[in-house]
Design a protein around this motif. Structure first.
Motif, PDB file in Angstrom:
ATOM      1  N   SER A  23     146.020   9.347 127.256  1.00 48.91           N
ATOM      2  CA  SER A  23     147.183   8.497 127.458  1.00 48.91           C
ATOM      3  C   SER A  23     146.585   7.123 127.671  1.00 48.91           C
ATOM      4  CB  SER A  23     147.629   8.798 129.104  1.00 48.91           C
ATOM      5  OG  SER A  23     146.420   8.864 130.127  1.00 48.91           O
ATOM      6  N   SER A 454     144.143   5.542 129.300  1.00 53.53           N
ATOM      7  CA  SER A 454     145.451   4.893 130.069  1.00 53.53           C
ATOM      8  C   SER A 454     145.211   3.784 130.982  1.00 53.53           C
ATOM      9  CB  SER A 454     146.132   6.082 130.672  1.00 53.53           C
ATOM     10  OG  SER A 454     145.284   6.959 131.295  1.00 53.53           O
ATOM     11  N   VAL A 497     149.380   9.793 125.781  1.00 55.92           N
ATOM     12  CA  VAL A 497     150.686  10.350 125.841  1.00 55.92           C
ATOM     13  C   VAL A 497     151.703   9.387 125.352  1.00 55.92           C
ATOM     14  CG1 VAL A 497     152.339  11.222 127.545  1.00 55.92           C
ATOM     15  CG2 VAL A 497     149.962  11.857 127.810  1.00 55.92           C
ATOM     16  N   SER A 498     152.762   9.864 124.723  1.00 56.73           N
ATOM     17  CA  SER A 498     153.600   9.198 124.263  1.00 56.73           C
ATOM     18  C   SER A 498     154.750   8.975 125.499  1.00 56.73           C
ATOM     19  CB  SER A 498     154.476   9.840 123.034  1.00 56.73           C
ATOM     20  OG  SER A 498     155.525   8.783 122.626  1.00 56.73           O
ATOM     21  N   ASP A 499     154.690   7.724 126.117  1.00 53.09           N
ATOM     22  CA  ASP A 499     155.637   7.588 127.057  1.00 53.09           C
ATOM     23  C   ASP A 499     156.295   6.147 127.164  1.00 53.09           C
ATOM     24  OD1 ASP A 499     156.678   8.258 129.649  1.00 53.09           O
ATOM     25  OD2 ASP A 499     154.984   7.387 130.649  1.00 53.09           O
ATOM     26  N   VAL A 504     157.060   9.471 132.294  1.00 57.71           N
ATOM     27  CA  VAL A 504     156.061  10.229 132.754  1.00 57.71           C
ATOM     28  C   VAL A 504     155.130   9.677 134.029  1.00 57.71           C
ATOM     29  CG1 VAL A 504     153.986  11.551 132.114  1.00 57.71           C
ATOM     30  CG2 VAL A 504     155.701  11.556 130.645  1.00 57.71           C
ATOM     31  N   ASP A 521     150.797   4.604 127.386  1.00 59.84           N
ATOM     32  CA  ASP A 521     151.300   4.817 126.168  1.00 59.84           C
ATOM     33  C   ASP A 521     150.458   3.810 125.019  1.00 59.84           C
ATOM     34  OD1 ASP A 521     153.889   5.616 124.375  1.00 59.84           O
ATOM     35  OD2 ASP A 521     154.303   3.599 123.972  1.00 59.84           O
TER      36      ASP A 521
END
Length: 584
Positions: A23, A454, A497-499, A504, A521
């Protein structure tokens, strides 16, 4: 952290362990009016074509102190094999070295990129025993000074590098980029490209996962791995480092700025601990100590960092003083003393979670180990710098799937690879910050973290779900109860993570009110700007890692003010005026 299997091809879906490793940050984007030079001027090409052949892996510098800095390069073996009997040999000493299977490398350090004001020079002999790398600790330099350097061997000259020593005494400002998780297979190092263009940086800090150990298709398929297999041997680790150092954007960053780096797990193997790793099976991959030995030998050969302890290469913790403004304290959290990660047992939508009970509450379990803890606690208690900045690998803040005050169990945690899996060890750090046992509290602690692909900004508190600050709790509206702050940077290229909608990230906020920023993302880097009044973190994001790109945006900016130990929203900082020229 990372993908859970070391042999299977690229997978689909996301496990609990991988969720945050994959992420990164993605907030409302602001296109930057950034202090950049044209990207075309950042070519990693050396001064002459022969030099490009001889010095294929560029130049680098690192671990600056106020009077010295490490300079690094590598002489490509086939280059001096081909040139050994040619007219390019400068003198008999070079010729004899080549016949020995070695080569003599000359270095020069100057105050200007034209080398009209040289200040240091010397020679270094390299060969196959150190994989033909060159690493020189140049001493006798002046504090807070930009220098330019280059190497010469076999009649050819390297690219010109640029570096800078640390300041002493009164320091007004520190400005540095912070990166982690640079996965060659997963994409292009566009974050490095942007950092290389920032002429006003004092240094670059890399918080680990500088390389990845996986084979082709196991964790990214944008670019092929060298070698194609998962790396296990000394030859494998050397080849993987060599591939990373040939990357043009990596070369550009290295030759413009000094680097301070620690390792995380992927410099050896995923989820490494003292006696093993999730991604190491002794039955078919050999003894763990032998793999660590190979990985660390290659690491110290190929990275512009000092060896802290020749008798124990696993010891990598060290500190850097920016005068009276910042003490940068770099931690080793994988190979020296870390106890094995424990598995959760409570089913949740994000996987198996755990509570701080049973083995998780055992104070004997280590993340830093007693020796490094003692060293860290002494650094924190005796530092006279305005800011105490910890550079380290895994998230320090609590991260829960279900929140609850400590008095009723603390809730459910789901990443045992980070400090959540070692809460007694984390509490010992908090005790030092709070000032227990007649010690004074330690103010202005800023934690910088990588690892989980992330971007996060957190107030650091031991009991974030308890609103009663009189009982050690935390008020998320005012920040009261926060003891320090943490900035977690996204990856350079490793997947997240694709957010894009933030759904999310938003789902995590109710259980984690101490997080002021969560982005899952984007790829990119952090820019830290500190002065006596505040320490600012800018979260910068690149638009893609699927191809080479020159686009970056500002995702978010937060700061902590002197003495407040809590976060607030900030604004973009102003670049330093009249920085030293970038290397040509």
């Amino acid at each position: 952290m990372g993908r859970p299997s070391h042999v299977k091809p690229a997978r689909t879906g996301t496990s609990r362990r991988e969720f945050f490793k994959r992420s990164a940050g993605g907030a409302a984007l602001v296109v930057a009016a950034s202090p950049m030079v044209p990207m075309g001027s950042l070519s990693a090409a050396p001064a002459d074509r022969a030099g490009a052949n001889t010095f294929q892996h560029g130049v680098a510098s690192g671990d600056p102190l106020h009077d010295r800095v490490i300079l690094w390069t590598r002489v490509t073996p086939h280059a001096y094999t081909a040139l050994a009997a040619s007219a390019h040999i400068e003198d008999r000493e070079d010729e004899e070295a080549c016949r020995d299977g070695k080569v003599l490398v000359r270095f020069t350090v100057a105050l200007d990129p034209q080398f009209n004001r040289p200040v240091s020079h010397g020679t270094f002999k390299t060969g196959p025993e150190r994989d033909h790398t060159v690493k020189i600790d140049v001493t006798g330099l002046r504090p807070d000074t930009t220098y330019y350097y280059r190497f010469r061997a076999l009649g050819t000259t390297s690219a010109i590098g640029r570096t800078k020593t640390l300041p002493k005494g009164q320091v007004e400002r520190l400005r540095m980029a912070v990166v982690s998780c640079s996965n060659f297979a997963a994409g292009y190092f566009n974050a490095y490209r942007q950092i290389a263009a920032r002429a006003d940086l004092d240094m670059v800090v890399h918080l680990g996962d500088y390389i990845y150990e996986y084979g082709a298709g196991q964790y990214g398929n944008v670019r092929p791995c060298e070698p194609a297999n998962e790396i296990l041997t000394l030859a494998d680790y050397r080849m993987r480092h060599a591939q990373y150092k040939r990357d043009a954007d990596s070369q550009a960053m290295h030759r413009q700025h000094p680097l301070v780096a620690i390792w995380d797990d992927h410099e050896t193997a995923n989820n490494a601990w003292k006696d093993g790793a999730e991604n190491h099976q002794a039955a078919n991959e050999g003894a763990w100590p032998e793999r660590v030995k190979a990985a660390l030998q290659a690491y110290y050969e190929w990275m512009p960092v000092r060896v802290v302890d020749p008798a124990n290469l696993r010891r990598n913790n060290r500190s850097f003083a920016f005068g009276n403004l910042v003490d940068l304290i770099m931690l080793e959290e994988r190979l020296g003393a870390r106890s094995q990660q424990l598995d959760g047992s409570i089913p949740t939508p994000l996987g198996l979670a755990f509570t701080q009970t049973g083995a998780f509450a055992d104070p004997a379990r280590q993340l830093l180990g007693k020796d490094e803890e003692t060293w860290l606690f002494d650094k924190l208690r005796t530092s006279t710098a305005k800011w105490k900045v910890l550079g380290q690998g895994v998230m320090f803040a609590q991260l829960k799937v279900k929140g609850a005050p400590n008095a009723v169990g603390g809730g459910l945690f789901f990443n045992s690879d980070q400090w959540d899996g070692y809460q007694p060890a984390r509490d010992r750090v908090y005790n030092v910050i709070k000032g227990v046992n007649s010690s004074k509290p330690v103010n202005n602690v800023v934690v910088l973290t990588g690892d989980i692909h992330s971007a996060w900004a957190a107030d650091l508190t031991q009991d974030p779900n308890n609103p009663d600050t009189t009982l050690g709790g935390y008020n998320p509206l005012t920040g009261e109860g926060s003891l320090a702050v943490e900035f977690v940077g996204t990856s350079v290229s490793s997947p997240g993570v694709s957010d894009p909608s933030g759904a999310v990230a938003n789902s995590l906020k109710p259980a984690n009110p101490h997080f002021k920023h969560i982005d899952l993302d984007k790829r990119g880097y952090m820019l830290i700007d500190a002065n006596a009044q505040r320490c600012v973190c800018e979260f910068w994001q690149v638009d893609t890692v699927a191809s080479i790109s020159n686009v970056q945006t500002l995702g978010a900016t937060f700061e902590v003010k002197d003495g407040q130990n809590r976060l607030q929203i900030s604004s973009i900082t102003t670049p330093k005026a009249n920085p030293a020229k970038l290397a040509p």
